[in-house]
Design an enzyme around this catalytic site. Structure first.
Site, PDB file in Angstrom:
ATOM      1  CG  PHE A 122      -2.056   0.844   1.261  1.00  0.00           C
ATOM      2  CD1 PHE A 122      -2.912   0.903   0.173  1.00  0.00           C
ATOM      3  CD2 PHE A 122      -2.366   1.614   2.368  1.00  0.00           C
ATOM      4  CE1 PHE A 122      -4.025   1.715   0.186  1.00  0.00           C
ATOM      5  CE2 PHE A 122      -3.488   2.426   2.379  1.00  0.00           C
ATOM      6  CZ  PHE A 122      -4.319   2.477   1.292  1.00  0.00           C
ATOM      7  CD  GLN A 236      -1.558  11.960   1.344  1.00  0.00           C
ATOM      8  OE1 GLN A 236      -2.323  11.483   2.186  1.00  0.00           O
ATOM      9  NE2 GLN A 236      -0.429  11.379   1.035  1.00  0.00           N
ATOM     10  CG  HIS A 238      -6.938  10.816  -3.843  1.00  0.00           C
ATOM     11  ND1 HIS A 238      -7.439  10.532  -5.089  1.00  0.00           N
ATOM     12  CD2 HIS A 238      -6.660   9.622  -3.273  1.00  0.00           C
ATOM     13  CE1 HIS A 238      -7.461   9.218  -5.259  1.00  0.00           C
ATOM     14  NE2 HIS A 238      -6.988   8.642  -4.159  1.00  0.00           N
ATOM     15  CG  LEU A 252     -11.049   9.649  -2.363  1.00  0.00           C
ATOM     16  CD1 LEU A 252      -9.973   8.757  -1.762  1.00  0.00           C
ATOM     17  CD2 LEU A 252     -10.425  10.893  -2.963  1.00  0.00           C
ATOM     18  CD  GLU A 255      -3.960   7.196  -5.990  1.00  0.00           C
ATOM     19  OE1 GLU A 255      -3.143   7.524  -6.845  1.00  0.00           O
ATOM     20  OE2 GLU A 255      -3.751   7.246  -4.778  1.00  0.00           O
ATOM     21  NE  ARG A 286      -2.260   9.270  -2.621  1.00  0.00           N
ATOM     22  CZ  ARG A 286      -2.914   8.942  -1.515  1.00  0.00           C
ATOM     23  NH1 ARG A 286      -3.452   9.879  -0.769  1.00  0.00           N
ATOM     24  NH2 ARG A 286      -3.037   7.709  -1.131  1.00  0.00           N
ATOM     25  CG  HIS A 351      -7.109  11.851   0.707  1.00  0.00           C
ATOM     26  ND1 HIS A 351      -8.354  11.292   0.850  1.00  0.00           N
ATOM     27  CD2 HIS A 351      -6.212  10.847   0.881  1.00  0.00           C
ATOM     28  CE1 HIS A 351      -8.216   9.994   1.102  1.00  0.00           C
ATOM     29  NE2 HIS A 351      -6.932   9.712   1.148  1.00  0.00           N
ATOM     30  NE  ARG A 386      -2.791   9.790   4.880  1.00  0.00           N
ATOM     31  CZ  ARG A 386      -3.625   8.799   4.528  1.00  0.00           C
ATOM     32  NH1 ARG A 386      -3.718   7.716   5.277  1.00  0.00           N
ATOM     33  NH2 ARG A 386      -4.360   8.880   3.444  1.00  0.00           N
TER      34      ARG A 386
HETATM   35  C1  LIG Z   1     -11.796   8.018   1.265  1.00  0.00           C
HETATM   36  C2  LIG Z   1     -10.779   7.845   2.348  1.00  0.00           C
HETATM   37  C3  LIG Z   1     -10.012   6.702   2.404  1.00  0.00           C
HETATM   38  C4  LIG Z   1      -9.059   6.544   3.412  1.00  0.00           C
HETATM   39  N1  LIG Z   1      -8.343   5.372   3.468  1.00  0.00           N
HETATM   40  C5  LIG Z   1      -7.457   5.189   4.468  1.00  0.00           C
HETATM   41  C6  LIG Z   1      -6.749   3.949   4.585  1.00  0.00           C
HETATM   42  O1  LIG Z   1      -6.947   3.019   3.801  1.00  0.00           O
HETATM   43  N2  LIG Z   1      -5.862   3.797   5.598  1.00  0.00           N
HETATM   44  C7  LIG Z   1      -5.606   4.801   6.506  1.00  0.00           C
HETATM   45  O2  LIG Z   1      -4.778   4.614   7.384  1.00  0.00           O
HETATM   46  N3  LIG Z   1      -6.297   5.971   6.431  1.00  0.00           N
HETATM   47  C8  LIG Z   1      -7.203   6.192   5.450  1.00  0.00           C
HETATM   48  N4  LIG Z   1      -7.902   7.369   5.389  1.00  0.00           N
HETATM   49  C9  LIG Z   1      -7.717   8.356   6.467  1.00  0.00           C
HETATM   50  C10 LIG Z   1      -8.469   7.948   7.726  1.00  0.00           C
HETATM   51  O3  LIG Z   1      -9.710   7.389   7.391  1.00  0.00           O
HETATM   52  C11 LIG Z   1      -8.711   9.132   8.663  1.00  0.00           C
HETATM   53  O4  LIG Z   1      -7.548   9.861   8.835  1.00  0.00           O
HETATM   54  C12 LIG Z   1      -9.181   8.681  10.035  1.00  0.00           C
HETATM   55  O5  LIG Z   1     -10.289   7.826   9.903  1.00  0.00           O
HETATM   56  C13 LIG Z   1      -9.529   9.846  10.926  1.00  0.00           C
HETATM   57  O6  LIG Z   1     -10.105   9.371  12.113  1.00  0.00           O
HETATM   58  P1  LIG Z   1     -10.337  10.329  13.358  1.00  0.00           P
HETATM   59  O7  LIG Z   1     -10.928   9.540  14.449  1.00  0.00           O
HETATM   60  O8  LIG Z   1      -9.125  11.109  13.648  1.00  0.00           O
HETATM   61  O9  LIG Z   1     -11.398  11.395  12.828  1.00  0.00           O
HETATM   62  P2  LIG Z   1     -12.844  11.239  12.199  1.00  0.00           P
HETATM   63  O10 LIG Z   1     -13.169   9.863  11.816  1.00  0.00           O
HETATM   64  O11 LIG Z   1     -12.882  12.309  11.173  1.00  0.00           O
HETATM   65  O12 LIG Z   1     -13.809  11.611  13.396  1.00  0.00           O
HETATM   66  C14 LIG Z   1     -13.918  12.921  13.863  1.00  0.00           C
HETATM   67  C15 LIG Z   1     -15.074  12.975  14.825  1.00  0.00           C
HETATM   68  O13 LIG Z   1     -15.121  14.241  15.449  1.00  0.00           O
HETATM   69  C16 LIG Z   1     -16.463  14.693  15.528  1.00  0.00           C
HETATM   70  N5  LIG Z   1     -16.446  16.158  15.631  1.00  0.00           N
HETATM   71  C17 LIG Z   1     -15.799  17.037  14.842  1.00  0.00           C
HETATM   72  N6  LIG Z   1     -16.029  18.287  15.286  1.00  0.00           N
HETATM   73  C18 LIG Z   1     -16.830  18.187  16.372  1.00  0.00           C
HETATM   74  C19 LIG Z   1     -17.436  19.119  17.265  1.00  0.00           C
HETATM   75  N7  LIG Z   1     -17.244  20.435  17.134  1.00  0.00           N
HETATM   76  N8  LIG Z   1     -18.218  18.669  18.248  1.00  0.00           N
HETATM   77  C20 LIG Z   1     -18.449  17.332  18.399  1.00  0.00           C
HETATM   78  N9  LIG Z   1     -17.895  16.406  17.601  1.00  0.00           N
HETATM   79  C21 LIG Z   1     -17.099  16.823  16.600  1.00  0.00           C
HETATM   80  C22 LIG Z   1     -17.088  14.143  14.259  1.00  0.00           C
HETATM   81  O14 LIG Z   1     -18.462  14.076  14.343  1.00  0.00           O
HETATM   82  C23 LIG Z   1     -16.440  12.756  14.199  1.00  0.00           C
HETATM   83  O15 LIG Z   1     -17.148  11.869  15.016  1.00  0.00           O
HETATM   84  C24 LIG Z   1      -8.851   7.552   4.370  1.00  0.00           C
HETATM   85  C25 LIG Z   1      -9.626   8.714   4.318  1.00  0.00           C
HETATM   86  C26 LIG Z   1     -10.583   8.862   3.314  1.00  0.00           C
HETATM   87  C27 LIG Z   1     -11.394  10.113   3.285  1.00  0.00           C
END
Ligand SMILES: Cc1cc2nc3c(=O)[nH]c(=O)nc-3n(C[C@H](O)[C@H](O)[C@H](O)COP(=O)(O)OP(=O)(O)OC[C@H]3O[C@@H](n4cnc5c(N)ncnc54)[C@H](O)[C@@H]3O)c2cc1C
Length: 576
Positions: A122, A236, A238, A252, A255, A286, A351, A386
């Site tokens: 990956f 980053q 995409h 997205l 890719e 990318r 992204h 990343r």
């Molecule tokens: C299409 C896509 C594919 C990806 N694929 C991969 C992958 O294969 N492997 C990998 O390692 N990463 C991948 N990523 C990145 C990864 O998914 C994210 O970086 C990660 O899931 C972020 O998790 P998190 O818990 O930090 O935040 P999030 O999942 O964004 O959660 C944030 C939370 O905060 C809450 N929140 C925000 N503001 C407030 C507020 N003011 N009050 C109350 N709640 C609030 C939201 O409601 C949410 O619950 C991908 C991202 C995308 C978009």
């Protein structure tokens, strides 16, 4: 005081119901510490559910030579030397334990016939080290964590929007917010707060995140509490996000579409990659493909809507249905477009936020006592690029570490001072937004901000553009003081959008100012007026408010890791 205000007390408050917030909450509950999780979107639909490709850990199930040291070396190489080596070591060394935690919670990893967890390439990894669950790793991860939180009876309120952290004398004592459905105000008192509220990629017009997420809430909440932001300019992009429908702009297109033989053309019908990477063409990296598409659009060879064409229609229909089923389905669902016959209009899309709240590597504590940050909200692991699959492992490892740290902090807290003034200020802020009733429309200003960032702080930046971006931002900041917010029987979403926008303008200012300060081209950050990497800028930029940026030195890389660092080709490997 508003009539319906609820007052809750807990030992640790977690803001965010994505992977990072849930993982930290599990750690706390498993240690017997009281925890409450709040989020502004349904927990089943947090941004984390979108992750497709997988989670990295040097388990060596497929390639016996793999080690955490090599994972660390690959991460540092990919970061263009801006990642913090201590953070990198914490994540890569702790990764295997985090996968074991997930197995304990019952996560359905893809496995080999003998039961080993399958791992695939990956991005620029030396070995196969990405564990996955089909094409739905994020969804399976989120479901697994939600199941575990239910087993532990962890309370989750996923319709509470946090507007302010409550702080007295630089010590956090809780948070203030409101319910999105009925406007009920919440005062939540806690010993410690874990900020897991995601990144800031939704301040660009095209973004791969969920609607109304990644609006920069972590940035605003942290900075207004007394925290700082590290490397906000490092974002980053995409190469292939959808342009339409407007609601889903940035979604997205995997890719894999290029990997299977998809062809990129500009609006003149030219296969433009031959100008940028004549050898690898569409299979280039990318960042190069994103830069190429961006340049075509910027120089007037894009489509009227500001995109380029990605065409798979020459591939056999069976190949498309077997190898790109998700792409086929997404385009059918969102645009009623049949990719077996018609090209897809795409543009680069924001992204991932590689920067975020400034944290200490050992426990992700911040400048504010009792306040921690994790997941995409935090910073330190990714530097200027990343490595695919590293964000999920980061949020799992630091979820565990931060859960432990917050548990210890809470257990050892002797006394805590609250502040009526801080609480009143938080309450007044919401009242003021509701009472303003001005002529400005929040959605319109959000659009103006996203256009501004896309135009002036997108894939390629320069001084004149960034200054123009700051000028337009100042106008938006002024107009923001005059918005009209109209909650109705359907809910308080209008109020939430106003607070989303308040956060987004802070995230935008941090990003523009840091992008201006980083006068070099490094990783994701392309400055057309400074096209070379500048050794003197091998530093992190730390933003603490308008006009305030410090250069932060980066720790030395231990010799056993640096000896393993070298360029790794990502040719033919998925990198989402
Ligand atoms: C299409 C896509 C594919 C990806 N694929 C991969 C992958 O294969 N492997 C990998 O390692 N990463 C991948 N990523 C990145 C990864 O998914 C994210 O970086 C990660 O899931 C972020 O998790 P998190 O818990 O930090 O935040 P999030 O999942 O964004 O959660 C944030 C939370 O905060 C809450 N929140 C925000 N503001 C407030 C507020 N003011 N009050 C109350 N709640 C609030 C939201 O409601 C949410 O619950 C991908 C991202 C995308 C978009």
């Amino acid at each position: 005081m508003t009539k319906a205000e609820q007052q809750i007390a807990t030992s640790v408050l977690v803001i965010g119901t994505g992977g990072s917030g849930l993982r930290a909450a599990i750690e706390l509950a498993e240690r017997g510490i009281g925890v409450l999780v709040v989020g502004k979107r349904p927990k089943t639909d947090a941004h984390t559910t979108l992750a497709a490709g997988g989670i990295n850990a040097a388990l060596a199930t497929m390639d016996a030579e793999d080690t955490w040291q090599q994972h660390a070396a690959d991460t540092l190489t990919e970061s263009y030397l801006l990642a913090d080596p201590v953070t990198v070591q914490m994540v890569t060394e702790g990764a295997a334990e985090s996968i074991r935690d997930l197995e304990r919670y019952g996560m359905a990893f893809a496995r080999e016939t003998d039961g080993r967890i399958s791992q695939r390439f990956f991005g620029a990894h030396t070995f196969r080290r990405t564990a996955f669950a089909g094409d739905y790793t994020g969804l399976e991860l989120q479901r697994t964590l939600i199941r575990r939180t239910a087993q532990l009876a962890i309370p989750i309120l996923d319709s509470v929007f946090v507007t302010k952290l409550l702080v007295r004398d630089n010590v956090v004592f809780g948070a203030y917010g409101f319910d999105l459905h009925n406007g009920t105000r919440y005062t939540i008192h806690s010993d410690a707060v874990i900020l897991a509220a995601g990144g800031h990629t939704r301040i660009w017009r095209g973004t791969s995140s969920r609607r109304d997420e990644n609006t920069g809430d972590s940035f605003r909440l942290a900075v207004e509490a007394g925290g700082r932001i590290r490397d906000p300019e490092l974002v980053q992009f995409h190469p292939s996000g959808l342009i339409e429908p407007e609601d889903s702009a940035g979604t997205l297109v995997s890719e894999a579409a290029r990997g299977e033989g998809g062809i990129l053309r500009n609006d003149l019908g030219e296969r433009f990659m031959k100008r940028y990477d004549s050898e690898r063409m569409e299979l280039s990296t990318r960042d190069r493909v994103a830069l190429a598409a961006y340049t075509e659009i910027k120089e007037g060879r894009g489509t009227p809507r500001g995109g380029v064409w990605l065409d798979v229609s020459h591939l056999p229909r069976t190949q498309i249905m077997e190898r790109l089923p998700r792409v086929y389905q997404t385009l059918m669902d969102l645009q009623l477009l049949d990719i077996t016959t018609t090209p897809i209009e795409i543009a680069p899309t924001a992204h991932y936020s590689m920067g975020g709240v400034w944290v200490r590597p050992e426990d992700h504590s911040t400048d504010v006592e009792g306040l921690y940050a994790i997941g995409e909200a935090s910073s330190g692991l990714h530097g200027a690029n990343r490595l695919g699959g590293n964000s999920l492992i980061e949020l799992l490892v630091y979820g565990r570490i931060v859960g432990r740290a917050a548990a210890a902090y809470s257990a050892h807290l002797g006394a805590q001072q609250r502040s009526h003034a801080a609480l009143s200020a938080a309450r007044d802020e919401v009242n003021k937004v509701l009472a303003t009733n001005g002529p400005e429309n929040v959605r319109f200003l959000q659009r103006a901000l996203r256009n501004d960032m896309t135009e002036h702080a997108g894939v390629v930046r320069d001084e004149a553009g960034l200054l123009e971006g700051l000028r337009k931002l100042a106008e938006i900041e002024t107009r923001l003081t005059d918005v009209g917010v109209h909650p109705d029987i359907a809910g308080f979403y209008d109020l939430a959008h106003a607070f989303d926008l308040k956060a987004s303008v802070i995230a935008a200012r941090a990003t523009l100012e840091a992008a201006l300060e980083r006068r070099e081209t490094r990783g994701c950050h392309n400055r057309s007026d400074y096209p070379q990497l500048d050794e003197r800028l091998k530093v992190n930029l730390v933003w603490s408010g308008p006009g305030r940026i410090e250069h932060e030195a980066i720790h030395d890389i231990p010799q056993d890791i640096s000896a393993r660092m070298r360029e790794v080709s990502s040719h033919g490997k998925l990198v989402e």
